[in-house]
Design a protein around this motif. Structure first.
Motif, short mmCIF file in Angstrom:
data_model
loop_
_atom_site.label_atom_id
_atom_site.label_comp_id
_atom_site.label_asym_id
_atom_site.label_seq_id
_atom_site.Cartn_x
_atom_site.Cartn_y
_atom_site.Cartn_z
N MET A 100 0.85 -1.19 0.00
CA MET A 100 0.00 0.00 0.00
C MET A 100 0.88 1.24 0.00
N GLU B 251 4.45 0.55 5.78
CA GLU B 251 4.11 0.63 4.36
C GLU B 251 4.86 1.77 3.68
N ASP C 142 -2.50 5.14 -2.67
CA ASP C 142 -3.73 4.51 -2.22
C ASP C 142 -4.39 5.28 -1.08
N LYS D 119 -10.23 6.83 -3.35
CA LYS D 119 -9.00 6.68 -2.56
C LYS D 119 -9.27 7.15 -1.13
N ASN E 290 -14.84 7.27 2.61
CA ASN E 290 -13.42 7.18 2.25
C ASN E 290 -12.62 8.42 2.62
N TRP F 223 -7.68 -1.84 2.96
CA TRP F 223 -7.08 -1.84 1.62
C TRP F 223 -6.68 -3.25 1.20
N ARG F 224 -6.08 -4.00 2.12
CA ARG F 224 -5.64 -5.35 1.79
C ARG F 224 -6.83 -6.27 1.46
N GLU F 225 -7.89 -6.13 2.21
CA GLU F 225 -9.07 -6.96 1.93
C GLU F 225 -9.68 -6.58 0.58
N LYS F 226 -9.70 -5.30 0.28
CA LYS F 226 -10.25 -4.83 -0.99
C LYS F 226 -9.44 -5.34 -2.17
N HIS F 227 -8.14 -5.50 -1.97
CA HIS F 227 -7.25 -5.91 -3.06
C HIS F 227 -6.83 -7.37 -2.96
N GLY F 228 -7.47 -8.11 -2.05
CA GLY F 228 -7.19 -9.55 -1.96
C GLY F 228 -5.85 -9.90 -1.40
N ALA F 229 -5.24 -8.95 -0.67
CA ALA F 229 -3.92 -9.22 -0.08
C ALA F 229 -4.09 -9.88 1.27
#
Length: 229
Positions: free
Chosen positions: A1, A27, A43, A80, A187, A219-225
């Protein structure tokens, strides 16, 4: 991120925000000067506290016209994550990214001390690691933190759960004890207290740390991380 910390002439909390990201969640983070016109590589964008352009005219009124603000509005509209802290909150209000305005503190004095906040909305990307109605210790440092809006706007804020933080003890006369709000989409968050100054117990509180862990998890959940515990 990738995080950006905007820097205006007169910003003085930019280093605090940079270090909070670097040391709290590890990050990528960059300082971004007020003349920048493209923020698409980031991001999350933090608008820090301080006294942008010396707070001439009124707090945030000149910074609102800096070139970087057009880019900020564009990224905000794209979803964002935007966090405005203290003077950053004032800039977001002046730019119309958040509703309302800031008045001088009711005491007409600069207030700088610890403050207890009540987490009114823990469903935003910045507050998910807090419990609803949790009381957290986040310091304040401002002379114009007296939040004001008209009655219609206040009703919208309440109806849409846009009041994110309130003061347990009001230090500035802010309407309904408001310490922080978000936009309807959630957001964008603006707050007068300084979470970046409360990320380590050596500073007196580490309650601000969870704002940064919250946004990273979202952010990680949104981007599958992968999300670490």
């Amino acid at each position: 991120m990738k995080f950006a910390v905007l820097v205006f002439p007169g910003s003085n909390c930019d280093v605090d925000c940079y270090k909070a990201v670097e040391e709290t969640i590890g990050e990528s983070v960059e300082y971004v000067w007020h003349t920048e016109t493209d923020l698409s590589r980031f991001d999350c964008i933090i608008v820090p506290g301080g006294f942008s352009y010396g707070d001439y005219l009124r707090s945030g009124a000149i910074a609102r016209f800096a070139p970087v603000m057009n880019a900020l509005v564009k990224e905000a509209e794209a979803g964002k994550y935007i966090l405005g802290i203290c003077n950053g909150f004032q800039i977001l209000l002046e730019s119309g990214l958040l509703p309302g305005a800031m008045l001088r503190n009711q005491s007409l004095k600069f207030r700088c001390h610890s403050s207890n906040l009540v987490v009114e909305n823990n469903q935003t990307p910045f507050t998910r690691d807090y419990a609803a109605k949790e009381v957290i210790d986040i310091p304040i440092a401002h002379g114009e933190g007296n939040y004001f809006c008209d009655e219609a706007t206040l009703e919208e804020l309440k109806a849409n759960q846009q009041i994110v933080f309130t003061y347990e003890t009001n230090p500035n006369g802010s309407l309904l004890d408001i310490a922080g709000i978000c936009n309807r989409e959630g957001n964008i968050v603006g707050m007068m207290p300084h979470p970046e100054r409360a990320v380590n117990q050596i500073l007196g509180s580490e309650d601000g740390k969870r704002m940064f862990t919250s946004i990273l998890k979202t952010w990680r959940e949104k981007h599958g991380a992968a999300v670490s515990s």
